[in-house]
Design a protein around this motif. Structure first.
Motif, PDB file in Angstrom:
ATOM      1  N   MET A   1       5.210 -12.392  -6.454  1.00  0.00           N
ATOM      2  CA  MET A   1       6.072 -11.509  -5.328  1.00  0.00           C
ATOM      3  C   MET A   1       6.577 -10.223  -6.215  1.00  0.00           C
ATOM      4  SD  MET A   1       7.850 -14.113  -2.980  1.00  0.00           S
ATOM      5  CE  MET A   1       8.833 -13.053  -2.137  1.00  0.00           C
ATOM      6  N   ARG A   2       7.083 -10.479  -7.510  1.00  0.00           N
ATOM      7  CA  ARG A   2       7.591  -9.448  -8.150  1.00  0.00           C
ATOM      8  C   ARG A   2       6.509  -8.459  -8.394  1.00  0.00           C
ATOM      9  NH1 ARG A   2      10.085 -11.683 -12.788  1.00  0.00           N
ATOM     10  NH2 ARG A   2      11.897 -12.005 -11.219  1.00  0.00           N
ATOM     11  N   ALA A   3       5.315  -8.731  -8.769  1.00  0.00           N
ATOM     12  CA  ALA A   3       4.244  -7.771  -9.070  1.00  0.00           C
ATOM     13  C   ALA A   3       3.796  -6.946  -7.895  1.00  0.00           C
ATOM     14  CB  ALA A   3       2.975  -8.393  -9.591  1.00  0.00           C
ATOM     15  N   LEU A   4       3.801  -7.811  -6.562  1.00  0.00           N
ATOM     16  CA  LEU A   4       3.504  -7.142  -5.442  1.00  0.00           C
ATOM     17  C   LEU A   4       4.396  -6.255  -5.121  1.00  0.00           C
ATOM     18  CD1 LEU A   4       2.088  -6.760  -2.993  1.00  0.00           C
ATOM     19  CD2 LEU A   4       3.059  -8.698  -2.161  1.00  0.00           C
ATOM     20  N   ALA A   5       5.778  -6.408  -5.206  1.00  0.00           N
ATOM     21  CA  ALA A   5       6.728  -5.639  -4.886  1.00  0.00           C
ATOM     22  C   ALA A   5       6.977  -4.492  -5.697  1.00  0.00           C
ATOM     23  CB  ALA A   5       8.329  -6.398  -4.996  1.00  0.00           C
ATOM     24  N   ASP A   6       6.800  -4.471  -7.024  1.00  0.00           N
ATOM     25  CA  ASP A   6       6.721  -3.436  -7.798  1.00  0.00           C
ATOM     26  C   ASP A   6       5.630  -2.537  -7.380  1.00  0.00           C
ATOM     27  OD1 ASP A   6       7.920  -5.170 -10.898  1.00  0.00           O
ATOM     28  OD2 ASP A   6       8.976  -4.350  -9.181  1.00  0.00           O
ATOM     29  N   ALA A   7       4.451  -3.094  -7.545  1.00  0.00           N
ATOM     30  CA  ALA A   7       3.212  -2.141  -6.927  1.00  0.00           C
ATOM     31  C   ALA A   7       3.417  -1.218  -5.634  1.00  0.00           C
ATOM     32  CB  ALA A   7       2.092  -3.029  -6.865  1.00  0.00           C
ATOM     33  N   LEU A   8       3.853  -2.263  -4.711  1.00  0.00           N
ATOM     34  CA  LEU A   8       4.162  -1.623  -3.454  1.00  0.00           C
ATOM     35  C   LEU A   8       5.194  -0.477  -3.544  1.00  0.00           C
ATOM     36  CD1 LEU A   8       3.921  -4.285  -0.440  1.00  0.00           C
ATOM     37  CD2 LEU A   8       2.252  -2.545  -1.593  1.00  0.00           C
ATOM     38  N   SER A   9       6.196  -0.743  -4.199  1.00  0.00           N
ATOM     39  CA  SER A   9       7.168   0.143  -4.339  1.00  0.00           C
ATOM     40  C   SER A   9       6.789   1.422  -4.999  1.00  0.00           C
ATOM     41  CB  SER A   9       8.384  -0.361  -4.826  1.00  0.00           C
ATOM     42  OG  SER A   9       8.257  -0.806  -5.865  1.00  0.00           O
ATOM     43  N   ALA A  10       6.035   1.198  -6.246  1.00  0.00           N
ATOM     44  CA  ALA A  10       5.651   2.310  -6.953  1.00  0.00           C
ATOM     45  C   ALA A  10       4.717   3.140  -6.050  1.00  0.00           C
ATOM     46  CB  ALA A  10       5.042   1.666  -8.084  1.00  0.00           C
ATOM     47  N   ALA A  11       3.783   2.743  -5.237  1.00  0.00           N
ATOM     48  CA  ALA A  11       2.896   3.338  -4.638  1.00  0.00           C
ATOM     49  C   ALA A  11       3.597   4.311  -3.562  1.00  0.00           C
ATOM     50  CB  ALA A  11       1.852   2.203  -3.881  1.00  0.00           C
ATOM     51  N   SER A  12       4.491   3.477  -2.882  1.00  0.00           N
ATOM     52  CA  SER A  12       5.376   4.169  -1.628  1.00  0.00           C
ATOM     53  C   SER A  12       6.106   5.112  -2.367  1.00  0.00           C
ATOM     54  CB  SER A  12       6.300   3.250  -0.995  1.00  0.00           C
ATOM     55  OG  SER A  12       6.995   2.657  -1.744  1.00  0.00           O
ATOM     56  N   LEU A  13       6.729   5.163  -3.572  1.00  0.00           N
ATOM     57  CA  LEU A  13       7.538   6.276  -4.227  1.00  0.00           C
ATOM     58  C   LEU A  13       6.358   7.376  -4.606  1.00  0.00           C
ATOM     59  CD1 LEU A  13       9.969   4.676  -6.689  1.00  0.00           C
ATOM     60  CD2 LEU A  13      10.553   6.033  -4.810  1.00  0.00           C
ATOM     61  N   ASN A  14       5.301   6.815  -5.174  1.00  0.00           N
ATOM     62  CA  ASN A  14       4.479   7.902  -5.423  1.00  0.00           C
ATOM     63  C   ASN A  14       3.824   8.760  -4.071  1.00  0.00           C
ATOM     64  OD1 ASN A  14       4.171   8.146  -8.166  1.00  0.00           O
ATOM     65  ND2 ASN A  14       2.367   6.827  -8.224  1.00  0.00           N
ATOM     66  N   ALA A  15       3.610   7.842  -3.052  1.00  0.00           N
ATOM     67  CA  ALA A  15       3.082   8.696  -1.976  1.00  0.00           C
ATOM     68  C   ALA A  15       4.190   9.442  -1.590  1.00  0.00           C
ATOM     69  CB  ALA A  15       2.753   7.634  -0.845  1.00  0.00           C
ATOM     70  N   ALA A  16       5.363   9.043  -1.490  1.00  0.00           N
ATOM     71  CA  ALA A  16       6.724   9.837  -1.057  1.00  0.00           C
ATOM     72  C   ALA A  16       6.626  11.183  -1.416  1.00  0.00           C
ATOM     73  CB  ALA A  16       7.806   8.885  -0.852  1.00  0.00           C
ATOM     74  N   ALA A  17       6.725  10.982  -3.008  1.00  0.00           N
ATOM     75  CA  ALA A  17       6.800  12.270  -3.885  1.00  0.00           C
ATOM     76  C   ALA A  17       5.886  13.098  -3.572  1.00  0.00           C
ATOM     77  CB  ALA A  17       7.039  11.839  -5.480  1.00  0.00           C
ATOM     78  N   ALA A  18       4.571  12.456  -3.733  1.00  0.00           N
ATOM     79  CA  ALA A  18       3.328  13.447  -3.440  1.00  0.00           C
ATOM     80  C   ALA A  18       3.443  14.008  -2.100  1.00  0.00           C
ATOM     81  CB  ALA A  18       2.005  12.576  -3.500  1.00  0.00           C
ATOM     82  N   GLY A  19       4.021  13.041  -1.019  1.00  0.00           N
ATOM     83  CA  GLY A  19       3.957  13.841   0.200  1.00  0.00           C
ATOM     84  C   GLY A  19       5.083  15.106   0.299  1.00  0.00           C
ATOM     85  N   GLU A  20       6.048  14.768  -0.312  1.00  0.00           N
ATOM     86  CA  GLU A  20       7.272  15.835  -0.411  1.00  0.00           C
ATOM     87  C   GLU A  20       6.470  17.013  -1.294  1.00  0.00           C
ATOM     88  OE1 GLU A  20      11.368  13.609  -0.661  1.00  0.00           O
ATOM     89  OE2 GLU A  20      10.959  15.104  -1.828  1.00  0.00           O
ATOM     90  N   ALA A  21       5.860  16.927  -2.133  1.00  0.00           N
ATOM     91  CA  ALA A  21       5.312  17.940  -3.136  1.00  0.00           C
ATOM     92  C   ALA A  21       4.356  18.842  -2.485  1.00  0.00           C
ATOM     93  CB  ALA A  21       4.572  17.350  -4.345  1.00  0.00           C
ATOM     94  N   GLU A  22       3.336  17.921  -1.539  1.00  0.00           N
ATOM     95  CA  GLU A  22       2.470  18.610  -0.789  1.00  0.00           C
ATOM     96  C   GLU A  22       3.381  19.453   0.165  1.00  0.00           C
ATOM     97  OE1 GLU A  22      -1.559  16.364   0.447  1.00  0.00           O
ATOM     98  OE2 GLU A  22      -0.470  17.086   2.199  1.00  0.00           O
ATOM     99  N   SER A  23       4.122  18.697   0.966  1.00  0.00           N
ATOM    100  CA  SER A  23       4.791  19.713   2.159  1.00  0.00           C
ATOM    101  C   SER A  23       5.433  20.893   1.491  1.00  0.00           C
ATOM    102  CB  SER A  23       5.880  18.727   2.854  1.00  0.00           C
ATOM    103  OG  SER A  23       6.796  18.588   1.910  1.00  0.00           O
ATOM    104  N   ASN A  24       5.918  20.699   0.294  1.00  0.00           N
ATOM    105  CA  ASN A  24       6.541  21.899  -0.505  1.00  0.00           C
ATOM    106  C   ASN A  24       5.581  23.113  -0.771  1.00  0.00           C
ATOM    107  OD1 ASN A  24       9.302  20.834  -0.356  1.00  0.00           O
ATOM    108  ND2 ASN A  24       9.109  20.057  -2.326  1.00  0.00           N
ATOM    109  N   VAL A  25       4.347  22.353  -1.023  1.00  0.00           N
ATOM    110  CA  VAL A  25       3.315  23.390  -1.535  1.00  0.00           C
ATOM    111  C   VAL A  25       2.799  23.979  -0.272  1.00  0.00           C
ATOM    112  CG1 VAL A  25       1.017  23.547  -2.408  1.00  0.00           C
ATOM    113  CG2 VAL A  25       2.585  22.146  -3.777  1.00  0.00           C
ATOM    114  N   VAL A  26       2.631  23.287   0.627  1.00  0.00           N
ATOM    115  CA  VAL A  26       1.993  23.947   1.852  1.00  0.00           C
ATOM    116  C   VAL A  26       3.137  24.713   2.545  1.00  0.00           C
ATOM    117  CG1 VAL A  26       1.321  23.277   3.988  1.00  0.00           C
ATOM    118  CG2 VAL A  26       0.395  21.926   2.190  1.00  0.00           C
TER     119      VAL A  26
END
Lengths: 387, 186
Positions: free
Chosen positions: B161-186
């Motif tokens: 569960m710890r691994a899953l939670a870390d992976a998911l949260s990392a992925a979501s963080l990344n996606a959020a950051a990327a999303g923000e960056a993208e929106s900023n870029v665009v």
């Protein structure tokens, strides 16, 4: 005790102890030298006189009664430094020692007397004085106390040869009806070791001995067996829970186990809260078809080979299908990267170039419901760094 | 699954002991559990709350145990809606298949533990029985065995569960950051 170089193989039993003590020391040196010289192989097994000379009395007794293939000379040699102590320990058993030594060496009574005297004089002075005088008559007239010889080797040799001694002890003990006090405490001390053996190894004898004053009925025996079971399970639990091996006492160990279980359950609750917090942002429809695709390739690979076989499958998949269907085990991959194969992941990334990060990332991105098309390179770099 | 460890020729008790540990430590078991966990998570309604997640995780864990242990059976049977009938039916069937059916629940703890017969020890054993699901009316040796299995299973669950939670949260963080960056870029 004076370290003595006094000459004269004294056979006279004078009232003073110093010459005898010196002689005892010299005797010990003789023994040790003999051991170091001629004790390489099966000299003990041969039961020769010189071999027996090399052993302390109790071991010699054991050999005589149970001439197995070599009480290992290593053990004898290791016990030789403590031969002096062993001599002293044999408080009440010197009679039996000399008695046993008497058996093969009918002619060498002088040696036997000497040995007996040394064992006597190595102990306390007061018993030595009384027993020293009565020793020579005691030599011949001693009733064969067959109980003490088995118990003689029992406490000393217990850590080394439990099975052999147990056989010897049991065969002797079964024959004897009455038990003396010292024999009783020896047998009770050796009994737990013996019982361990019954439960552990497959020995020919399965006699279970009851202590003196304890009933031999089936109840107590069954009770004891049950207790052993419980203790075995407790030991297993102790190994499982970290930090329990040092604790003695059932109650404290159980305390630790309870604490550990509670902490694990609390961790599960905390992690489930964390997962629930992450969950709303996850697009489970994306997870759906990823998982269904994952079940196939995953069935092939084992634990460690999962990563390697996974990469092979990705390569084939890239060849077979387009980027539309992502047949990656993405969460698996992420977990593998996290925990099991950090290095492997980096090599995998290197090898497969651009296609791989794309595959790696797409599930993560799809998890959060993002359009992967535009943002792949950026995210790949970020993920690589983080994972 | 457990084939390697259970095919030893030693006594049955040693076999059980070996199973308790090595069964839950293998990577294969962990992967199986992770898959089940994800399925279970998928099945929960999003935004249902942490309790549902925990129940899903526990059910997945019990499923991975394959009903060979008392606590796993208790968890699985506890989740079923038609409790009574299914409990008796499934419980009886499974038990008859695996172990000797116990006609009556034995007297808790007291009958089987003369040596650890101190009052403290008995209290501790009762507490332990309450902690492990479905093991209240169990005799001391069985309870200890179930506890060992349960501890090993819990450790694996926490790890996964710890691994899953870390992976998911990392992925979501990344996606959020990327999303923000993208929106900023665009």
């Amino acid at each position: 005790m004076e370290p003595g170089g006094s000459s004269g193989v004294g056979s006279g039993n004078s009232g003073t102890y110093t010459p005898e003590i010196a002689e005892s020391l010299r005797f010990e040196e003789e023994i040790q030298s003999l051991i170091h010289q001629s004790f390489d192989g099966s000299s003990a097994a041969g039961g020769s006189f010189t071999a027996l000379l090399g052993l302390p009395a109790n071991q010699a007794v054991e050999l005589l009664h149970h001439p197995g293939p070599g009480e290992p000379p290593a053990s004898a040699a290791s016990s030789s430094p403590t031969a002096g102590d062993l001599w002293r320990l044999r408080l009440g058993e010197h009679h039996a020692a000399t008695d046993a030594l008497r058996l093969p060496f009918g002619g060498s009574s002088t040696f036997v007397e000497r040995a007996a005297r040394f064992s006597v004089f190595a102990t306390d002075d007061s018993p030595a004085s009384s027993s020293g005088g009565g020793l020579s008559p005691g030599l011949k007239a001693e009733p064969p106390d067959s109980d003490s010889p088995p118990t003689l080797p029992a406490p000393a040799g217990r850590p080394r040869r439990p099975s052999k001694r147990k056989e010897c002890e049991k065969s002797k003990a079964k024959a004897v009806a009455k038990k003396s006090k010292s024999a009783e405490e020896n047998t009770s001390a050796a009994k737990p070791a013996a019982e361990e053996n019954t439960s552990g190894d497959k020995l020919p004898y399965v006699h279970v001995r009851a202590r003196r004053g304890q009933a031999t009925d089936s109840h107590s025996l069954a009770e004891r067996a049950r207790r052993e079971k419980i203790n075995a399970r407790m030991k297993l639990l102790q190994d499982l829970v970290p930090g329990c091996s040092k604790i003695t006492g059932t109650a404290l160990v159980l305390d630790e186990i309870i604490n550990h279980v509670q902490s694990l359950q609390r961790q599960v609750e905390f992690l489930s809260m964390k997962l629930a917090a992450v969950n709303p942002r996850i697009d489970f429809s994306g997870l759906d078809h990823i998982l269904s695709a994952e079940c196939g390739p995953l069935a092939v690979g084992s634990g460690c080979g999962g990563g390697a076989s996974g990469t092979a499958m990705w390569a084939s998949d890239t060849a077979a299908s387009t980027g539309g269907i992502r047949r990656m085990p993405p969460p698996q991959q992420i977990w593998h990267l996290d925990l099991v194969h950090p290095q492997q992941s980096s090599t995998v990334w290197e090898n497969n170039g651009a296609a791989h990060p794309h595959f790696l990332l797409s599930p993560a991105i799809s998890l959060v419901g993002y359009d992967p098309a535009g943002s792949v390179p950026l995210n790949s770099n970020q993920l690589k760094m983080e994972l | 699954m457990i084939s390697a460890s259970s095919s030893s020729a030693s006594s049955s008790r040693k076999k059980k002991m070996k199973q308790a540990e090595s069964k839950w430590r293998t990577a294969a078991q962990e992967r199986i559990y992770r898959r089940r966990l994800l399925e279970a998570l998928r099945a929960t309604a999003s935004g249902a709350g942490p309790r549902a997640v925990k129940e899903a995780a526990d059910s997945a864990l019990a499923l991975t145990a394959r009903g060979q242990s008392q606590w796993s059976r208790a968890i699985l049977l506890g989740r079923c809606r038609p409790r009574r009938k299914l409990l008796l039916k499934a419980g009886g069937k499974v038990r008859r298949g695996r172990r000797r059916p116990r006609p009556a629940a034995p007297v808790p703890v007291a009958a089987a533990a003369p040596a650890p017969a101190g009052k403290k020890v008995r209290d501790r054993l009762r507490v332990l029985g309450r902690l492990v699901p479905g093991c209240r009316q169990l005799s001391a040796p069985n309870l200890l065995e179930e506890a060992a299995d349960y501890v090993a299973a819990l450790e694996m669950q926490v790890k996964a569960m710890r691994a899953l939670a870390d992976a998911l949260s990392a992925a979501s963080l990344n996606a959020a950051a990327a999303g923000e960056a993208e929106s900023n870029v665009v």
